[in-house]
Design an enzyme around this catalytic site. Structure first.
Site, PDB file in Angstrom:
ATOM      1  N   HIS A   1      -2.790 -14.120  -8.442  1.00  0.00           N
ATOM      2  CA  HIS A   1      -3.039 -12.902  -8.957  1.00  0.00           C
ATOM      3  C   HIS A   1      -3.399 -12.794 -10.519  1.00  0.00           C
ATOM      4  O   HIS A   1      -3.486 -11.665 -11.006  1.00  0.00           O
ATOM      5  CB  HIS A   1      -2.044 -11.861  -8.677  1.00  0.00           C
ATOM      6  CG  HIS A   1      -1.867 -11.710  -7.052  1.00  0.00           C
ATOM      7  ND1 HIS A   1      -2.693 -11.548  -6.275  1.00  0.00           N
ATOM      8  CD2 HIS A   1      -0.833 -11.931  -6.215  1.00  0.00           C
ATOM      9  CE1 HIS A   1      -2.246 -11.508  -5.054  1.00  0.00           C
ATOM     10  NE2 HIS A   1      -0.880 -11.977  -5.101  1.00  0.00           N
TER      11      HIS A   1
ATOM     12  N   ARG B   1      -7.848   2.289 -16.303  1.00  0.00           N
ATOM     13  CA  ARG B   1      -7.646   1.898 -17.725  1.00  0.00           C
ATOM     14  C   ARG B   1      -9.028   1.054 -17.991  1.00  0.00           C
ATOM     15  O   ARG B   1      -9.630   0.452 -17.156  1.00  0.00           O
ATOM     16  CB  ARG B   1      -6.654   0.983 -17.950  1.00  0.00           C
ATOM     17  CG  ARG B   1      -6.568  -0.483 -16.951  1.00  0.00           C
ATOM     18  CD  ARG B   1      -5.307  -1.504 -17.149  1.00  0.00           C
ATOM     19  NE  ARG B   1      -5.807  -2.667 -16.614  1.00  0.00           N
ATOM     20  CZ  ARG B   1      -5.435  -3.029 -15.171  1.00  0.00           C
ATOM     21  NH1 ARG B   1      -4.835  -1.969 -14.396  1.00  0.00           N
ATOM     22  NH2 ARG B   1      -5.788  -3.848 -14.572  1.00  0.00           N
TER      23      ARG B   1
ATOM     24  N   GLU C   1      -2.077  -2.679   5.802  1.00  0.00           N
ATOM     25  CA  GLU C   1      -3.475  -2.853   6.115  1.00  0.00           C
ATOM     26  C   GLU C   1      -3.617  -4.158   6.846  1.00  0.00           C
ATOM     27  O   GLU C   1      -2.834  -5.104   6.831  1.00  0.00           O
ATOM     28  CB  GLU C   1      -3.915  -3.059   4.748  1.00  0.00           C
ATOM     29  CG  GLU C   1      -4.252  -1.863   3.991  1.00  0.00           C
ATOM     30  CD  GLU C   1      -5.194  -2.068   2.507  1.00  0.00           C
ATOM     31  OE1 GLU C   1      -5.528  -3.165   2.296  1.00  0.00           O
ATOM     32  OE2 GLU C   1      -5.303  -1.277   2.086  1.00  0.00           O
TER      33      GLU C   1
ATOM     34  N   LYS D   1      -1.017   4.806  -3.775  1.00  0.00           N
ATOM     35  CA  LYS D   1      -2.237   3.805  -3.136  1.00  0.00           C
ATOM     36  C   LYS D   1      -2.556   4.401  -1.733  1.00  0.00           C
ATOM     37  O   LYS D   1      -3.847   4.490  -1.264  1.00  0.00           O
ATOM     38  CB  LYS D   1      -1.594   2.460  -2.883  1.00  0.00           C
ATOM     39  CG  LYS D   1      -1.420   1.829  -4.130  1.00  0.00           C
ATOM     40  CD  LYS D   1      -2.604   1.781  -5.257  1.00  0.00           C
ATOM     41  CE  LYS D   1      -2.018   1.426  -6.677  1.00  0.00           C
ATOM     42  NZ  LYS D   1      -2.975   1.504  -7.731  1.00  0.00           N
TER      43      LYS D   1
HETATM   44  C1  MV4 Z   1      -5.676  -7.289   0.252  1.00  0.00           C
HETATM   45  C2  MV4 Z   1      -6.211  -8.921   0.720  1.00  0.00           C
HETATM   46  C3  MV4 Z   1      -6.518  -9.010   2.025  1.00  0.00           C
HETATM   47  N1  MV4 Z   1      -6.569  -7.892   3.019  1.00  0.00           N
HETATM   48  N2  MV4 Z   1      -5.881  -6.518   1.329  1.00  0.00           N
HETATM   49  C4  MV4 Z   1      -4.172  -8.749  -4.061  1.00  0.00           C
HETATM   50  C5  MV4 Z   1      -4.054  -7.589  -5.242  1.00  0.00           C
HETATM   51  C6  MV4 Z   1      -4.153  -6.284  -4.708  1.00  0.00           C
HETATM   52  N3  MV4 Z   1      -5.069  -5.564  -5.515  1.00  0.00           N
HETATM   53  C7  MV4 Z   1      -4.732  -6.448  -3.402  1.00  0.00           C
HETATM   54  N4  MV4 Z   1      -4.668  -7.671  -3.137  1.00  0.00           N
HETATM   55  C8  MV4 Z   1      -5.405  -8.015  -1.646  1.00  0.00           C
HETATM   56  N5  MV4 Z   1      -5.395  -7.271  -1.042  1.00  0.00           N
HETATM   57  C9  MV4 Z   1      -6.152  -6.730   2.538  1.00  0.00           C
HETATM   58  N6  MV4 Z   1      -6.114  -5.749   3.549  1.00  0.00           N
HETATM   59  C10 MV4 Z   1      -6.132  -9.812  -0.132  1.00  0.00           C
HETATM   60  C11 MV4 Z   1      -5.585  -9.700  -1.614  1.00  0.00           C
HETATM   61  C12 MV4 Z   1      -5.624 -10.640  -2.378  1.00  0.00           C
HETATM   62  C13 MV4 Z   1      -6.432 -10.727  -3.476  1.00  0.00           C
HETATM   63  C14 MV4 Z   1      -7.179  -9.716  -3.850  1.00  0.00           C
HETATM   64  C15 MV4 Z   1      -8.124  -9.465  -4.979  1.00  0.00           C
HETATM   65  C16 MV4 Z   1      -7.884 -10.720  -5.925  1.00  0.00           C
HETATM   66  C17 MV4 Z   1      -7.169 -11.706  -5.572  1.00  0.00           C
HETATM   67  C18 MV4 Z   1      -6.438 -11.824  -4.255  1.00  0.00           C
HETATM   68  C19 MV4 Z   1      -5.481 -12.963  -3.931  1.00  0.00           C
HETATM   69  C20 MV4 Z   1      -4.766 -12.848  -2.933  1.00  0.00           C
HETATM   70  C21 MV4 Z   1      -4.830 -11.699  -1.973  1.00  0.00           C
END
Ligand code: MV4
Length: 501
Positions: free
Chosen positions: A235, A292, A200, A116
């Site tokens: 999630h 995918r 982040e 990542k």
């Molecule tokens: C984040 C975020 C807020 N700020 N990164 C959750 C899954 C993973 N792919 C990354 N995720 C997140 N990253 C930063 N810098 C909030 C999430 C996140 C989220 C992202 C997409 C869909 C649902 C989520 C639920 C909680 C947190």
């Protein structure tokens, strides 16, 4: 084009892939665990090979067994579906080494996106916005503190080898950072065999949008628009839709171009998804790439009229994309609800058991993708998803009304399902107004009405129907079946249902 492919998966996605293969005249090989001897994907394939005991790590995750089955069957290529080995770069490489084709990106492209922090750097060099944070993995709490103070609290600690939210830690205050840094690192080590973590800035209340891309092996990459995936619970996505109520054409073009550039930079071919978060000021940031075909791909298929599995097969076989970006048309609106065997009245506890009676929705604008049928058992071994229900409408409102209607048509006896939860979302004023973010469920959901108040009569009728149904069922005696055939296929043929190609 391939003449025969092996599908290294089970359930609805294996069925989904087999369907397109049959339309294209490609023969299919299923693999199955001992728990899936009679599963739908096995019955739908032309051939099937048992690959071990029910636990996935002894069957669907054993690379050698799958490659061995492919060789024995004479399949030329392997489709991994989603989950299981679909994002395993070593598996993609092993398949190539065996002289077969992996229907997906190269192992090299997967590795570039699987790390990542490397993916973040790659995106930055491509001019794709990323969330402010650390350049590389961080090795000690002091370094973490310096970066957190630079970007400002709150921050998220993420696993370099992670994805999908696994092993993330939210940190609000400097004094909490050292302890959370250490737990995140050790959790990453045990979950991924790689303890590297990075930081982040935490984007509060974001929306989650992803762009579908498809790339051939001749340098052509196009995007097929976005999917809005903010409606999730822990999630786990609940409802996905396209288009997103958030985007105008200008922002869609900007994000789409960023997604295409992301795919180009990692030398990507086949279908993939670029995930973004969008903050309250409508700034978008690259999060990660899913290398995918995704669960929610039918939403894109419904608005573009394309068959993503067909495109995957064509580009994996060396073909060129049959269209340019300007030729992609999107029409109307699509929604997908995931129907799980989980009890929304009981904290979404998996509700395992036999599907004693199953009546599915249908009609105008409704697509149901499922890998199970009446009489099948939702077991502890695999994901408890019963079906994906997808609706299309000329407008978002029509797609929502159609989804409510279709969910009401389901009659499922034997397990609890998340249908009442999906209906709760679809009836929520904020959802209907397009006013939500990734915290919608967490902020708004306080439980569903007990089933007794919204369908006692329906359930009683369904249970009765189930009993009646059992009475007129006459299975063929086992000793009347031809020898050396899969029992399910034999039963199928003996009833004269053999489909001709
Ligand atoms: C984040 C975020 C807020 N700020 N990164 C959750 C899954 C993973 N792919 C990354 N995720 C997140 N990253 C930063 N810098 C909030 C999430 C996140 C989220 C992202 C997409 C869909 C649902 C989520 C639920 C909680 C947190």
């Amino acid at each position: 084009m391939f003449q025969k492919i092996l599908v290294a998966n089970r359930g609805e996605i294996a069925v989904r892939v087999i369907r397109t293969c049959r339309e294209m005249g490609i023969r299919t090989v299923a693999v199955y665990s001992q728990a899936d001897r009679l599963a739908l994907h096995v019955r739908m394939a032309d051939e099937a090979y048992e690959i071990g005991p029910p636990p996935a790590r002894e069957s669907y995750l054993v690379q050698e067994k799958i490659i061995e089955a492919a060789k024995r069957s004479g399949a030329e290529a392997i489709h991994p579906g989603y989950g299981f080995l679909s994002e395993n770069a070593a598996f993609a490489d092993q398949i190539s080494t065996a002289g077969l084709i992996f229907i997906g990106p190269s192992g090299e492209a997967m590795r570039r996106m699987g790390d990542k922090t490397a993916a973040r750097q790659l995106m930055q060099s491509a001019g794709v916005p990323t969330v402010p944070g650390s350049k590389d993995a961080i090795h000690d709490p002091n370094e973490a503190l310096a970066i957190a103070e630079y970007v400002g609290f709150p921050v998220l600690i993420k696993a370099s080898a992670g994805g999908g939210g696994k092993g993330m830690r939210l940190v609000h205050r400097a004094e909490d950072l050292p302890a959370l840094f250490n737990t995140a690192a050790s959790e990453a080590r045990s979950a991924f065999g790689d303890g590297r973590v990075y930081i982040e800035k935490y984007v509060e209340n974001p929306r989650h949008l992803e762009f579908q891309i498809i790339a051939d092996q001749h340098g052509n990459v196009v995007h097929l628009g976005e999917r809005e995936c903010s409606i999730q619970r822990r999630h786990q996505k609940v409802i996905e839709e396209s288009p997103s109520t958030l985007l105008d054409e200008k922002m869609r073009r900007q994000m789409g171009e960023a997604a295409v550039e992301a795919a180009r930079r990692c030398g990507y071919s086949n279908a993939g998804t670029i995930e973004f978060i969008v903050d309250r000021h409508r700034n978008f940031y690259f999060l990660e790439m899913n290398t995918r075909l995704q669960v929610e791909h039918p939403v894109t298929e419904m608005v573009t009229g394309l068959d993503l599995v067909r495109l995957q097969l064509e580009v994996a076989a060396g073909g060129k994309l049959p269209f340019k970006q300007e030729q992609i048309e999107r029409r109307g609106h699509a929604l997908e609800c995931r129907v799980y065997a989980e009890d929304p009245e009981n904290n979404f506890l998996p509700s395992i058991g036999k599907l004693k009676y199953l009546q599915r929705p249908g009609g105008n604008g409704v697509r149901e993708d499922s890998g199970v049928g009446e009489g099948d058992t939702i077991s502890i071994y695999y994901d408890p998803m019963i079906a994906k229900l997808i609706t299309w409408g000329a407008s978002r409102d029509e797609a929502i009304r159609r989804m409510r209607r279709a969910l009401h048509e389901y009659e499922i006896v034997g397990v609890r399902t998340t249908i009442p939860f999906c209906l709760w979302v679809l009836n929520h004023a904020k959802f209907c107004a397009g006013e939500f973010d990734t915290h919608f469920v967490q902020n708004e959901f306080r439980g569903v009405q007990p089933a007794a108040t919204n369908g006692q009569f329906d359930l009683a009728a369904a249970a009765l129907a189930a009993v009646l149904h059992q009475q007129h069922r006459t299975p063929a005696p086992a000793d009347s079946l031809p020898k050396n055939q899969h029992p399910a296929v034999s039963a199928w043929k003996s009833r004269g249902w053999k489909q001709t190609r």
